[in-house]
Enzyme design. Structure first.
Site, PDB file in Angstrom:
ATOM      1  N   ASP A 417      -4.492  -5.890   6.788  1.00 29.42           N
ATOM      2  CA  ASP A 417      -4.726  -5.998   5.352  1.00 29.42           C
ATOM      3  C   ASP A 417      -5.961  -5.182   4.960  1.00 29.42           C
ATOM      4  O   ASP A 417      -6.992  -5.227   5.641  1.00 29.42           O
ATOM      5  CB  ASP A 417      -4.926  -7.477   4.998  1.00 29.42           C
ATOM      6  CG  ASP A 417      -5.078  -7.712   3.517  1.00 29.42           C
ATOM      7  OD1 ASP A 417      -4.115  -7.462   2.783  1.00 29.42           O
ATOM      8  OD2 ASP A 417      -6.170  -8.143   3.098  1.00 29.42           O
ATOM      9  N   GLU A 473      -2.511  -1.181   5.898  1.00 33.00           N
ATOM     10  CA  GLU A 473      -2.486  -1.126   4.440  1.00 33.00           C
ATOM     11  C   GLU A 473      -3.642  -0.199   4.074  1.00 33.00           C
ATOM     12  O   GLU A 473      -4.797  -0.622   4.022  1.00 33.00           O
ATOM     13  CB  GLU A 473      -2.672  -2.507   3.822  1.00 33.00           C
ATOM     14  CG  GLU A 473      -2.563  -2.483   2.305  1.00 33.00           C
ATOM     15  CD  GLU A 473      -2.857  -3.838   1.666  1.00 33.00           C
ATOM     16  OE1 GLU A 473      -2.216  -4.157   0.647  1.00 33.00           O
ATOM     17  OE2 GLU A 473      -3.726  -4.570   2.179  1.00 33.00           O
TER      18      GLU A 473
END
Length: 789
Positions: A417, A473
């Site tokens: 993330d 990401e």
């Protein structure tokens, strides 16, 4: 007024949305960094004395000699020995347990032991002070507790030292903090329910490991799929089975999810991307509005599986969560499904200086977090703090954690993330260059994007992590956007946000995107080819947990996030959605039919694109969140998989999605190891061999040679007008329709078992005999080449 540092939390800021805020009314223990140091918040149980280090002096005729008195704990049942500085964490060894924890600035430390009942009563069972001469090596505090009485107990640490937030130091002996290396964390017993007394932040403690492993892996081994062959399903573990319609015995748990894995196998999924399952506090934002941290992007401990996802809760000191997570992975592997974990190494639940002292902050704040010279927290995560990922100690911690999840928990990979934070330079609190080379007096500014980040280098070249999937990401909340440029060592893939945006634009009929859309179909070579990567380094997606669901993408032009309690300010405003002519779920029949076509068009695009397709839980049946594009805080139906809806529409969208994933796997050409060449792929327009790349073009078609199908023809018409397209002539062969999203189910996908399939194909014979095919507006088709017999 002093200049504000970029992405540094202001003197006393609130946490940034959507992570929530440290509210004045939040209930919990007052172990908050912004408060002054207090007296001890936990007291030792009177029943058991505290074992203390005592130095005895013996007089001798020749010299004086200091002798360390032998120490005991737990009423004399356990011996307290020096211990070893490695490995970090609590390690079960022959005869006892070794404890080791890193802290560079603490002046004193003690090991706190808890019986489960004492933890619930908010008191320490026994506290073992650590002798800085005997129990410290370098910056590692360590102790060995010899004896069996530790089994079933829990532990934490107290650290004393300087409390000076303006210098980045938060040592406070009144707090018992969790070991970052704890393999399970125990706190509240029931999901979403405050502890006795209404505390949302009760005392937490780590599990003391057992000297043996009882879990039966039943011969489980890595599946080892090539990434080009994956179909990824982004799944929230609790949301997957929590709805009553799941009819599982243990809804919302690891075991509950196991009971529904056959659904994913039937759907054609062979890889699950699990939203965060590390230990987090779902009551982090809890207030009178009863908001939850449902998604879990706010980690407390990175080694521990979420305890309240276990059907046994915390009754067995956290062992149940470990074993049930392992069972989930084992059973997924049995069904041919890999498991990738979504990991959040960009920040933690401790927030900014007003957040709680739970673990990292109370152990070594200036090591674990990016700090400015006056102690402010850099906020590249948008959640109040930024993990200091490229600090030598922190990157070692992250690699240790990843290795643990691969070797002990058998996961197949990780999605990172806000991974761009992992590429930023760390805080430098010493004059020493932590990057290991002379810098001629110049220091790298904290947060600077690095060309070769040490952490990414370590992960990429680690011998244990060498064969796992690594997905970035490739952006962060500080404005760093690295899609196509993430440091990769040829092993990192990326969530391709540019694919998402381009496909949304073209499918809804925006001018000027035909060429970019064709790039997406080819695996985004402009992003990945020059750097030596392949199409399967692109994780293609249209929808994910962030943003609209697939159904809402074609139903709403605007977000509707009022239920989040933030006056509709949270969530993405730039959604590139189109409601197909009418806003909201209740629309005319013609609009509803168009929406069905559009959802199928998106799914066709995903499955015929080079690269790795990923779709979000529930999109296979058209799950709606009512236009809310940021449902991080809702523990109810809006985030729950609706098994009843899936059954209602099993002959419609779900059937189509299942057949499309099957078709992709049958076509060797739709998952190439390298980018397609002009020998294999040909572009077409309304007429064969004449593609239209003009600004106004809303039509893209291609043919692809395929080893199993011979050749396939795929076309997208995103104009508001129908069109009759010319098909390439192939002597001795004819084109036969397989997919046409302009048709109602079940004729949107013609299978061999469809009773009136032959009649349906015959109805198009007058077109096909002339190498023509009629397409509705906003539709897509797939045809395959058959021998003309």
């Amino acid at each position: 007024m002093a200049q504000q540092l970029p992405c540094v939390s202001s003197p006393r800021p609130l946490l940034a949305v959507p992570a929530g805020r440290w509210r004045a009314g939040v209930r919990g223990r007052p172990n908050v960094a912004g408060l002054g140091r207090g007296r001890l918040s936990l007291h030792a149980a009177a029943a058991r004395p505290v074992a203390e280090a005592v130095q005895a002096e013996e007089d001798d005729d020749d010299d004086d000699e200091e002798v360390a008195e032998e120490r005991f704990a737990l009423g004399g049942a356990c011996r307290v020995l020096a211990g070893m500085p490695a490995p970090l964490g609590a390690t079960a060894l022959r005869g006892g347990v070794n404890f080791a924890v890193y802290s560079s600035g603490a002046s004193a430390a003690s090991l706190c032991l808890f019986a489960p009942g004492d933890l619930k009563a908010d008191r320490v069972t026994e506290e073992v002070p650590l002798d800085p001469l005997l129990n410290r090596t370098g910056n590692v505090w360590h102790v060995f507790i010899h004896g069996d009485q530790l089994h079933g107990m829990l532990y934490g640490y107290r650290f004393d030292g300087v409390f000076a937030p303006e210098r980045g130091q938060y040592y406070d002996v009144s707090n018992v903090v969790v070991d970052p290396y704890a393999k399970a964390v125990v706190s509240r017993g029931e999901y979403g329910v405050p502890a006795p007394g209404g505390s949302c932040w009760p005392q937490m403690a780590g599990m003391i490991p057992l000297p043996y492993n009882k879990f039966d892996w039943q011969g489980d081994l890595p599946l080892g799929y090539h990434q080009k062959d994956l179909v990824i399903y982004e799944m929230h573990l609790r949301g997957f089975t929590k709805h009553n319609s799941s009819k599982t015995k243990h809804p919302g748990t690891y075991i509950g999810a196991v009971s529904k894995l056959d659904h994913l196998k039937e759907l054609g999924v062979n890889c699950i991307e699990l939203m965060p399952c590390h230990e987090f506090n779902e009551l982090e934002y809890f207030s009178s509005s009863s908001k939850m941290n449902f998604w879990g992007y706010s980690t407390i401990n990175f080694f521990s599986p979420m305890a309240r996802y276990s059907s046994s809760g915390i009754r067995d000191s956290g062992c149940g969560a470990i074993n049930e997570f392992k069972a989930f992975v084992r059973e997924a592997h049995k069904r041919g499904i890999e498991v990738i974990m979504d990991v959040v190494f960009n920040h933690t639940a401790e927030g900014n200086e007003k957040g709680p002292i739970l673990s990292f902050r109370g152990i070594d704040n200036s090591t674990y977090y990016m700090l400015a010279p006056k102690g402010e927290f850099y906020n590249y995560s948008g959640c109040g703090n930024t993990f200091n990922c490229n600090h030598p100690v922190v990157r070692e911690f992250i690699v240790d954690c990843l290795r643990y999840w691969v070797t002990e928990m058998h996961v197949d990979g990780f999605r990172f993330d806000l991974a761009s934070i992992l590429t930023r330079g760390c805080s430098l609190w010493d004059p020493v260059n932590v990057y290991g080379s002379p810098m001629e007096g110049d220091m790298i500014t904290t947060g600077t994007p690095l060309v070769a980040p040490p952490l990414i280098d370590m992960i990429s070249n680690d011998p244990i992590l060498g064969n796992v999937k690594l997905i970035a990401e490739a952006w962060d909340a500080g404005g760093l956007y690295q899609v196509g440029q993430f440091p990769h060592w040829n092993v990192w893939s990326e969530w391709n946000g540019k694919y998402r945006d381009t496909v949304r634009q073209f499918i809804k009929g925006t001018d000027g995107f035909a060429g970019a859309f064709a790039e997406c179909l080819c695996g985004s070579p402009q992003l990945y080819q020059a750097g030596g990567r392949k199409p399967w380094h692109s994780i293609n997606f249209v929808c994910a947990h962030d943003g609209f669901t697939l159904a809402d993408l074609v139903t709403y032009n605007s977000k509707y996030n009022l239920s989040n309690g933030e006056d509709n300010r949270d969530g993405e405003n730039h959604n590139l959605s189109w409601n197909c002519g009418e806003e909201g779920e209740f629309a005319s029949l013609s609009v509803r039919r168009l929406r069905k076509r559009q959802m199928r068009n998106f799914f066709v695009c995903l499955m015929v694109s080079q690269g790795v397709p990923m779709f979000y839980m529930g999109d296979e049946y058209g799950h709606t969140k009512g236009g809310n594009n940021n449902t991080y805080c809702h523990d109810h139906y809006v985030n729950y998989f609706r098994w009843d809806k899936k059954e209602e529409q099993s002959s419609d969208l779900y059937r189509f999605c299942r057949l499309m994933t099957k078709f992709r796997k049958e076509c060797e050409s739709l998952g190439l190891e390298d980018f397609p060449t002009s020998e294999r792929l040909k572009w077409h327009g309304h007429q064969p061999g004449k593609p239209d790349w003009s600004e106004a073009s809303r039509f893209v078609a291609f043919t692809m040679k395929d080893e199993t199908k011979g050749e396939i023809y795929v076309a997208f018409n995103t104009s508001h007008l129908p069109v009759v397209v010319g098909l390439p002539e192939r002597s001795g062969f004819r084109w036969e329709p397989v997919v046409d999203t302009g048709k109602e189910a079940p004729y949107d996908f013609l299978t061999d078992g469809l009773p009136d399939r032959a009649v349906t194909v015959y109805q198009f014979s007058h077109f096909l005999n002339s190498n023509l095919y009629p397409m509705l507006s906003y539709s897509s088709i797939i045809l395959v080449l058959r021998p003309d017999v």
